[in-house]
Design a protein around this motif. Structure first.
Motif, PDB file in Angstrom:
ATOM      1  N   CYS A 143       0.837  -1.200   0.000  1.00  0.00           N
ATOM      2  CA  CYS A 143       0.000   0.000   0.000  1.00  0.00           C
ATOM      3  C   CYS A 143       0.871   1.249   0.000  1.00  0.00           C
ATOM      4  O   CYS A 143       1.460   1.596  -1.012  1.00  0.00           O
ATOM      5  CB  CYS A 143      -0.944  -0.027   1.203  1.00  0.00           C
ATOM      6  SG  CYS A 143      -2.215   1.255   1.175  1.00  0.00           S
ATOM      7  N   ASP A 144       0.961   1.931   1.139  1.00  0.00           N
ATOM      8  CA  ASP A 144       1.729   3.183   1.184  1.00  0.00           C
ATOM      9  C   ASP A 144       2.927   3.105   2.112  1.00  0.00           C
ATOM     10  O   ASP A 144       3.581   4.118   2.360  1.00  0.00           O
ATOM     11  CB  ASP A 144       0.825   4.345   1.601  1.00  0.00           C
ATOM     12  CG  ASP A 144       0.245   4.165   3.000  1.00  0.00           C
ATOM     13  OD1 ASP A 144       0.173   3.012   3.476  1.00  0.00           O
ATOM     14  OD2 ASP A 144      -0.152   5.174   3.608  1.00  0.00           O
ATOM     15  N   ASP A 145       3.228   1.922   2.640  1.00  0.00           N
ATOM     16  CA  ASP A 145       4.387   1.726   3.505  1.00  0.00           C
ATOM     17  C   ASP A 145       5.493   0.994   2.760  1.00  0.00           C
ATOM     18  O   ASP A 145       5.285  -0.136   2.303  1.00  0.00           O
ATOM     19  CB  ASP A 145       4.014   0.918   4.748  1.00  0.00           C
ATOM     20  CG  ASP A 145       3.086   1.667   5.673  1.00  0.00           C
ATOM     21  OD1 ASP A 145       3.495   2.724   6.173  1.00  0.00           O
ATOM     22  OD2 ASP A 145       1.950   1.191   5.890  1.00  0.00           O
ATOM     23  N   SER A 146       6.656   1.639   2.653  1.00  0.00           N
ATOM     24  CA  SER A 146       7.841   0.948   2.154  1.00  0.00           C
ATOM     25  C   SER A 146       8.554   0.364   3.370  1.00  0.00           C
ATOM     26  O   SER A 146       8.943   1.100   4.280  1.00  0.00           O
ATOM     27  CB  SER A 146       8.785   1.922   1.436  1.00  0.00           C
ATOM     28  OG  SER A 146       8.187   2.472   0.293  1.00  0.00           O
ATOM     29  N   SER A 147       8.719  -0.944   3.394  1.00  0.00           N
ATOM     30  CA  SER A 147       9.278  -1.575   4.581  1.00  0.00           C
ATOM     31  C   SER A 147      10.200  -2.722   4.192  1.00  0.00           C
ATOM     32  O   SER A 147       9.868  -3.529   3.326  1.00  0.00           O
ATOM     33  CB  SER A 147       8.149  -2.100   5.485  1.00  0.00           C
ATOM     34  OG  SER A 147       8.661  -2.731   6.632  1.00  0.00           O
ATOM     35  N   VAL A 148      11.358  -2.784   4.829  1.00  0.00           N
ATOM     36  CA  VAL A 148      12.299  -3.884   4.623  1.00  0.00           C
ATOM     37  C   VAL A 148      12.783  -4.357   5.989  1.00  0.00           C
ATOM     38  O   VAL A 148      12.880  -3.565   6.940  1.00  0.00           O
ATOM     39  CB  VAL A 148      13.502  -3.463   3.743  1.00  0.00           C
ATOM     40  CG1 VAL A 148      13.050  -3.159   2.325  1.00  0.00           C
ATOM     41  CG2 VAL A 148      14.213  -2.254   4.329  1.00  0.00           C
ATOM     42  N   ALA A 149      13.068  -5.635   6.099  1.00  0.00           N
ATOM     43  CA  ALA A 149      13.525  -6.191   7.374  1.00  0.00           C
ATOM     44  C   ALA A 149      14.543  -7.292   7.126  1.00  0.00           C
ATOM     45  O   ALA A 149      14.478  -8.004   6.119  1.00  0.00           O
ATOM     46  CB  ALA A 149      12.353  -6.736   8.174  1.00  0.00           C
ATOM     47  N   GLY A 184       0.653  -1.305  -8.548  1.00  0.00           N
ATOM     48  CA  GLY A 184       1.843  -0.480  -8.738  1.00  0.00           C
ATOM     49  C   GLY A 184       2.784  -0.562  -7.556  1.00  0.00           C
ATOM     50  O   GLY A 184       4.000  -0.743  -7.713  1.00  0.00           O
ATOM     51  N   SER A 185       2.235  -0.438  -6.361  1.00  0.00           N
ATOM     52  CA  SER A 185       3.048  -0.516  -5.144  1.00  0.00           C
ATOM     53  C   SER A 185       3.688  -1.885  -4.992  1.00  0.00           C
ATOM     54  O   SER A 185       4.883  -2.010  -4.689  1.00  0.00           O
ATOM     55  CB  SER A 185       2.181  -0.211  -3.917  1.00  0.00           C
ATOM     56  OG  SER A 185       1.715   1.116  -3.935  1.00  0.00           O
ATOM     57  N   LEU A 186       2.890  -2.930  -5.213  1.00  0.00           N
ATOM     58  CA  LEU A 186       3.420  -4.290  -5.114  1.00  0.00           C
ATOM     59  C   LEU A 186       4.565  -4.517  -6.104  1.00  0.00           C
ATOM     60  O   LEU A 186       5.556  -5.190  -5.784  1.00  0.00           O
ATOM     61  CB  LEU A 186       2.312  -5.305  -5.382  1.00  0.00           C
ATOM     62  CG  LEU A 186       1.229  -5.459  -4.310  1.00  0.00           C
ATOM     63  CD1 LEU A 186       0.041  -6.225  -4.866  1.00  0.00           C
ATOM     64  CD2 LEU A 186       1.781  -6.157  -3.077  1.00  0.00           C
ATOM     65  N   SER A 187       4.422  -3.957  -7.298  1.00  0.00           N
ATOM     66  CA  SER A 187       5.416  -4.185  -8.352  1.00  0.00           C
ATOM     67  C   SER A 187       6.789  -3.659  -7.966  1.00  0.00           C
ATOM     68  O   SER A 187       7.813  -4.264  -8.314  1.00  0.00           O
ATOM     69  CB  SER A 187       4.961  -3.527  -9.662  1.00  0.00           C
ATOM     70  OG  SER A 187       3.787  -4.133 -10.147  1.00  0.00           O
ATOM     71  N   VAL A 188       6.833  -2.541  -7.245  1.00  0.00           N
ATOM     72  CA  VAL A 188       8.126  -1.979  -6.848  1.00  0.00           C
ATOM     73  C   VAL A 188       8.869  -2.960  -5.955  1.00  0.00           C
ATOM     74  O   VAL A 188      10.044  -3.279  -6.177  1.00  0.00           O
ATOM     75  CB  VAL A 188       7.946  -0.629  -6.139  1.00  0.00           C
ATOM     76  CG1 VAL A 188       9.293  -0.105  -5.652  1.00  0.00           C
ATOM     77  CG2 VAL A 188       7.300   0.390  -7.071  1.00  0.00           C
TER      78      VAL A 188
END
Length: 381
Positions: A25-31, A101-105
Motif C-alpha cells: 500500500c503506502d508503507d515501504s518496509s524492509v527487514a 503499482g506498489s506491489l510491483s516496486v
C-alpha cells in the motif's frame, strides 16, 4: 530455478537469515531477520520503514504511493543490505493483495536481488502475514486451529485457520474495511493526520462518554438483514454525513465525544457480527485461540471490548507483540515466509522452488492461498 538449500551452520547454530520486503500500500518496509531452527526463535536484525504522508490529500493516491516506493525503497534496501549481503539465505516479498503499482516496486526489487545474490525468492500473501504475526516467537503457545479477526485499512475479515495453508472466511465485508471507514469519518470531523484512526483513538480517550451526540446505525441488523453474516461499514459514513452539519465541531469536548461515538459504533458492529456467527453456528470455541491483527487491532478500546464481550467464547486472546507488528511491515512477511518454509520442509510430496516468474496480485483471497500461489512448484519423485 533452484531449490532452497539446507540451513547453514554458524557458531554451531542452524538458522535462516531472511530479507523481507513489504510494499502493498503506502508503507515501504524492509527487514532482516534471523530464524533459529533449533529454538524456533526469530530475531529482528534490522527493520526500516517509510510511510507516505497523505494527510493533506484526503487519502492514499495510488500514483503517489507508487512514486513514494520508487524513491524510498532503494534507499531503505541499500541501508539494510549493505552490511549483510553475504549472509542472506532467502528473500521474502509481499505478492498481494494490494495496489499493483506498489506491489510491483517491491516485487521487482526482490527479483533483482534474488538474481544478483543468487538467493531463492518466496512470494507471500499480505493478509497471511497479519494472521501469523502474533505467532512470532510464541508458535508453541499459539497453536492451530485459531480464529483471527483481521482489521486494517484494506481488509476486515473473520477467519478460521486449521493450519498454515487452510483458511475459511467466516465473516467477510460487503463494502469497505473498518480502517477505511474510520479514516473517512475522521476526515468528516476535520481531522488531518497521517494516521487518522490513531488520532481518533486519542480523542476518544478524552471523551466524557456520558451522552452520545450521534445516532449511528448498526449495519445489517434490521429484520430482513439480521441473518446476513457480513460486516458493513459504509453506512457509518453516510449517517455521519447526514448528522454532522447540525453539530458544532469547533469545540474540543464535542469533537472528543464524536470520536468516541464513531469508534464505539464501529467496534460494536464488529462484535455484534462475531456473536451472530457464533450463535448461528453454535460453535464451541472454548478450546480455540482468538487472534486480532492488522492496524486497527492496535486500538486498546477494541482489545478491551473483544476480551470483555467475547471472553466466554474463546480460550485466549492474542495480538502481535508490538504495535509495529500490527501495522503493515516487512517483519510479518518474513515471519510468514519462515512458517511456510517450515511447513513445506516437512512435506513429503512437494518442495518450493525459486519464484522469479510471479506477478503482483491485486486480489488474492486467503481461501485461494495455494490455488493461486506458485509455492508448490514440483512434486518430489
Amino acid at each position: 530455478m533452484f531449490a532452497l538449500k539446507p540451513l547453514k551452520t554458524r557458531v554451531f547454530t542452524r538458522f535462516y537469515r531472511i530479507l523481507a520486503i513489504e510494499s502493498s500500500c503506502d508503507d515501504s518496509s524492509v527487514a532482516l531477520m534471523d530464524y533459529n531452527e533449533v529454538t524456533g526463535h526469530t530475531e529482528i536484525v534490522s527493520h526500516l520503514k517509510s510511510t507516505l504522508n497523505s494527510s493533506d490529500v484526503g487519502g492514499i493516491i495510488p500514483t503517489e504511493a507508487l512514486s513514494h516506493h520508487q524513491m524510498s525503497m532503494p534507499n531503505l534496501m541499500q541501508e539494510i543490505i549493505q552490511p549483510h549481503k553475504d549472509s542472506i539465505d532467502f528473500i521474502a516479498v509481499t505478492r498481494g493483495p494490494g495496489m499493483v503499482g506498489s506491489l510491483s516496486v517491491g516485487l521487482n526489487l526482490a527479483k533483482g536481488l534474488s538474481i544478483g545474490l543468487s538467493k531463492p525468492l518466496l512470494g507471500v500473501h499480505h493478509m497471511l502475514g497479519h494472521l501469523l504475526a502474533p505467532r512470532m516467537n510464541q508458535q508453541e503457545q499459539l497453536k492451530f486451529p485459531m480464529i483471527s479477526l483481521l482489521v486494517s485499512g484494506g481488509h476486515t475479515i473473520l477467519v478460521e485457520s486449521q493450519d498454515i495453508l487452510n483458511h475459511k472466511i467466516l465473516v467477510d465485508t460487503i463494502d469497505i474495511a473498518i480502517g477505511d471507514s474510520l479514516d473517512k469519518c475522521g476526515r468528516q470531523l476535520g481531522i488531518k493526520a497521517n494516521m487518522i484512526a490513531k488520532e481518533m483513538e486519542r480523542m476518544a480517550l478524552n471523551a466524557d462518554n456520558k451522552t452520545s451526540l450521534l445516532n449511528l446505525p448498526n449495519p445489517l441488523s434490521s429484520s430482513h438483514n439480521k441473518n446476513k453474516l457480513s460486516f458493513s461499514f459504509s453506512p457509518f459514513i453516510t449517517s455521519l454525513n447526514n448528522q454532522i452539519s447540525s453539530i458544532s465541531t469547533n469545540d474540543e469536548t464535542i469533537l472528543n465525544q464524536l470520536a468516541y461515538d464513531i469508534q464505539e459504533a464501529h467496534f460494536d458492529h464488529l462484535i455484534f457480527k462475531i456473536k451472530q456467527f457464533i450463535s448461528k453456528h453454535n460453535n464451541d470455541n472454548t478450546n480455540i485461540n482468538f487472534v486480532a491483527s492488522g492496524g486497527v487491532s492496535c486500538n486498546k478500546r477494541l482489545r478491551n471490548k473483544l476480551e470483555t464481550e467475547l471472553g466466554q467464547y474463546f480460550q485466549s486472546f492474542n495480538y502481535p507483540s508490538t504495535n509495529e507488528l500490527c501495522t503493515d511491515n516487512a517483519m510479518m512477511i518474513g515471519w510468514a515466509a519462515i512458517e511456510l518454509l517450515n511447513h513445506f520442509k516437512t512435506s513429503e510430496s512437494c518442495k518450493i522452488l525459486n519464484e522469479l516468474d510471479i506477478l503482483p496480485m491485486r486480489k488474492w483471497e486467503l481461501t485461494e492461498l495455494v490455488s493461486k500461489s506458485q509455492w508448490i512448484k514440483q512434486p518430489l519423485q
